[in-house]
Design a protein around this motif. Structure first.
Motif, PDB file in Angstrom:
ATOM      1  N   LYS A 142       0.880  -1.292   0.009  1.00 40.87           N
ATOM      2  CA  LYS A 142      -0.053   0.134   0.061  1.00 40.87           C
ATOM      3  C   LYS A 142       0.842   1.115   0.051  1.00 40.87           C
ATOM      4  O   LYS A 142       0.360   1.968  -0.777  1.00 40.87           O
ATOM      5  N   LYS A 146       0.742   4.090  -2.804  1.00 34.66           N
ATOM      6  CA  LYS A 146       0.470   5.747  -2.060  1.00 34.66           C
ATOM      7  C   LYS A 146       1.557   6.336  -2.666  1.00 34.66           C
ATOM      8  O   LYS A 146       1.455   7.581  -3.788  1.00 34.66           O
ATOM      9  N   ASP A 153      -5.094   6.490   1.472  1.00 31.79           N
ATOM     10  CA  ASP A 153      -5.814   6.000   1.872  1.00 31.79           C
ATOM     11  C   ASP A 153      -7.371   5.457   1.678  1.00 31.79           C
ATOM     12  O   ASP A 153      -6.903   3.837   1.312  1.00 31.79           O
ATOM     13  N   SER A 157      -7.372   1.024   0.055  1.00 30.09           N
ATOM     14  CA  SER A 157      -7.714   0.910   1.213  1.00 30.09           C
ATOM     15  C   SER A 157      -8.143  -1.017   0.843  1.00 30.09           C
ATOM     16  O   SER A 157      -7.729  -2.181   2.438  1.00 30.09           O
TER      17      SER A 157
END
Length: 701
Positions: A142, A146, A153, A157
């Protein structure tokens, strides 16, 4: 789908070559120029065979064969069975064109690439993100997404696997703006077996003298492919369907049948009792050693293709035998007989497979008339499939050629190692050359395509006399032995078209012209960048001649036939109707511009030039400096203007003959017993040179 562009690099003598083919393509050039390499490169592109180390022009670089296709239809794409793969290939099409590249590296094997639009930023490229996603899971995955792709976020997710991450990257890439994309050569979005069905199947017939392999009917040979093409045309017949049914029934007699019905499978055994019994007998004996073994005979299902591959062609020329035992001429003729039969039976509207026909020297073993017939067959074939031929034969051309491209291949011997260059004329893209080509064909002047130099002359007398005179000037000067054709252009109006056409193929063009070209037809000369300079010299010459006409009080001596000839001239007729328009304008407006008055004067230009021609016959103009300067400058540009008028004025005294060709031949007979000192001289660079000798020196140097 048709080939629209071919780019070849580093293959044999083809260091770098670019072609824009048409439907019918004739590749001409000397031996070892690289003609066959073009055909072989196309074959390599389509089948991806391994190459030899000797196929590399430069061993430090890859071999690259790029082919662009246009005129892509839905039927072409439907050859890709899988719908998802079809969409991926469709996405490669831009402006109805799709490009592929066959690249051979140092391993002698190749990969097939496609030309596609991809993101400029490497973070969106498959190789980059595959490498950088390795080992990343959970929060690391993640955080990477990003940081690299500026995701929130919330957007990451649900990111649990690398597969989901890759899908997200692809979605982001698909939404990029146009300025963030560019074209590159990249790997195929599908397997090569997916894309290959949309390519045409190559039918390659090499220029070999031993046809032992070529005349076998195996499907992998050229001959076998031609046989397959013919037999494929009978597949839609009622008789063919009956044979297929019979083969299916035969299979039921030899093998068990697995039948699916309502999601259940049932085995039906309708085999011949003798087959069943044979299977049981073998199984019984085998079970004496292995009691739990079951045995089943499975007999290959016979197919028509297998039968066709075993086809033999018998020829009875007094001795009946297979084609293998006949001469090379009849073997090659048989190949083209099959091809001609295919063309005659071809229905272009049918959904026939696409082929690419590649023929080396199809004229081999054929009579000149047979060569012309074969060309017409191949031209008809090109209505559907693209055709490439290499040829040495000037008979292998058609004056009515339409969608044709002529490609001349020649070696640049100054390079080390030498490499091939190409010049082409595509009549679809360069229609301005078509008229010149048709005139050249109708005048039987196509041999010049196969030469490096050519001499244009106005008529038969020039051709006969110069060809016989050249070895008398220098024993090594022979137009035929040195392959320098002398071409009749039958009128000055054709000079520019002939010069432009031949020069397009990098053929050096010389022209022998009568003196009157300085007066009539001068605008038909192709002067290129030297036009202004030469026109100034001509203006000075015309001014001087006009002054002599006034001093000598020369008056026109026109005959009724002279005026009649002008009246029948198309250009004069056009001027006449223009005069009529200007007269009506003058009656209406009572005034004309200076240019319009000059148009009226040009109507009578032939009368002015008639007076000038009389002046040119006077002794006072024989060594006129302005004339000599103009003739010498034209000589430097490859135009040999005869200072004394016409070629007949260079014959020895005493010649006879009933017509111009006879007079030229008789003049040559006389010259065999005389020296050439009588030939006129002309001043050039401070020396007095024999006019015809210096012309020969320039041609043969």
């Amino acid at each position: 789908m048709k080939i629209s562009n071919i780019h070849i690099e580093n293959f044999r003598g083809l260091k770098q070559i670019n072609l824009n083919p048409a439907q019918m393509n004739c590749v001409i050039g000397e031996n070892n120029a690289g003609k066959s390499s073009i055909l072989l490169a196309l074959k390599l592109f389509l089948n991806g065979s391994r190459v030899n180390i000797n196929d590399y022009y430069d061993l430090t670089k890859p071999i690259i064969i790029e082919v662009s296709f246009n005129s892509i239809t839905d039927n072409d794409l439907l050859k890709i069975v899988d719908a998802e793969h079809r969409i991926r290939i469709r996405n490669l099409i831009q402006s109805n064109e799709i490009k592929f590249q066959r690249k051979y590296d140092s391993t002698l094997s190749s990969e097939l690439l496609c030309y596609k639009k991809v993101p400029k930023n490497e973070i969106y490229t498959e190789n980059w993100y595959n490498e950088n996603l390795k080992g990343k899971t959970g929060s690391a995955l993640k955080d990477f997404m990003k940081l690299t792709y500026s995701l929130s976020d919330e957007q990451v997710s649900d990111l649990r696997t690398q597969a989901i991450a890759k899908e997200q990257i692809e979605q982001i890439a698909s939404a990029l703006d146009e300025e963030d994309l560019h074209y590159i050569w990249s790997s195929l979005p599908t397997g090569i077996n997916v894309v290959s069905p949309i390519f045409p199947e190559p039918i390659y017939i090499p220029a070999v003298k031993d046809f032992s392999d070529d005349t076998k009917t195996k499907e992998t040979t050229s001959f076998g492919k031609l046989v397959k093409i013919l037999f494929s045309q009978i597949e839609a017949s009622e008789e063919f369907n009956e044979i297929q049914t019979a083969f299916e029934n035969l299979n039921k007699m030899l093998n068990r049948q697995l039948v699916t019905n309502n999601n259940s499978e049932t085995i039906i055994d309708n085999r011949l009792e003798s087959v069943k019994q044979l299977e049981l007998d073998i199984e019984r004996v085998l079970q004496e050693s292995f009691s739990n073994i079951k045995l089943e005979l499975q007999i290959p299902n016979p197919e028509l293709k297998q039968i066709f591959n075993s086809t033999q062609i018998l020829i009875d020329d007094g001795i009946k035998s297979t084609i293998d035992y006949k001469g090379d001429g009849i073997k090659r003729s048989l190949v083209f007989s099959i091809l001609r039969t295919y063309v005659e039976r071809l229905n272009i509207s049918n959904n026939n497979p696409d082929y690419l026909f590649l023929f080396e020297e199809p004229e081999l073993y054929l009579h000149p008339n047979g060569q012309r017939i074969l060309y017409s067959v191949l031209e008809k074939l090109s209505n559907k499939d693209q055709v490439f031929v290499t040829t040495h034969s000037p008979n292998f051309f058609s004056a009515t050629a339409k969608e044709t491209c002529f490609i001349k291949i020649y070696k640049d011997s100054l390079s080390s190692p030498p490499y091939s260059k190409a010049k082409e004329i595509n009549f679809v893209q360069n229609s301005s050359y078509k008229d010149a080509f048709q005139i050249i064909c109708y005048e039987n002047t196509t041999p010049a395509f196969f030469s490096n130099k050519v001499l244009l002359v106005e008529g038969d007398s020039d051709l006969i006399f110069l060809k016989g005179l050249s070895p008398l000037i220098n024993s090594s000067y022979c137009f035929d032995k040195l392959n320098i054709p002398i071409i009749r252009i039958n009128g000055k109006n054709n000079i520019k078209r002939f010069v432009n056409f031949y020069q397009h193929f990098d053929i050096k063009v010389f022209s022998l012209l009568d003196r009157d070209v300085l007066l009539d037809g001068f605008t038909h000369l192709e002067l290129g960048n030297f036009k202004d300079e030469v026109m100034q010299l001509r203006e000075a010459f015309i001014t001087k001649v006009d002054a002599i006409c006034g001093e000598e009080n020369i008056v026109p001596q026109l005959k009724s036939s002279d005026i009649k000839n002008q009246r029948d001239s198309r250009s004069w007729v056009e001027k006449y109707y223009r005069l009529k328009d200007l007269t009506l304008k003058f009656e209406d407006q009572k005034s004309l511009t200076n240019d319009e008055f000059n148009e009226i004067r040009s109507l009578f230009e032939f009368e002015t030039n008639h007076v000038r021609r009389i002046a040119l016959d006077l002794e006072v103009t024989n060594h006129l400096p302005e004339k000599i300067n103009l003739i010498n400058r034209l000589y430097e540009l490859g135009y040999f203007v005869l200072n004394n008028g016409a070629i007949e004025n260079y014959y020895p005294s005493g010649y006879t003959g009933a017509d111009k060709p006879s007079k030229a031949l008789n003049a040559l007979e006389i010259l065999k017993t005389r020296n050439l000192n009588y030939l006129p001289k002309i001043s050039y660079l401070g020396n007095e040179d024999c006019e015809l000798s210096r012309m020969m020196h320039k041609i043969f140097s």
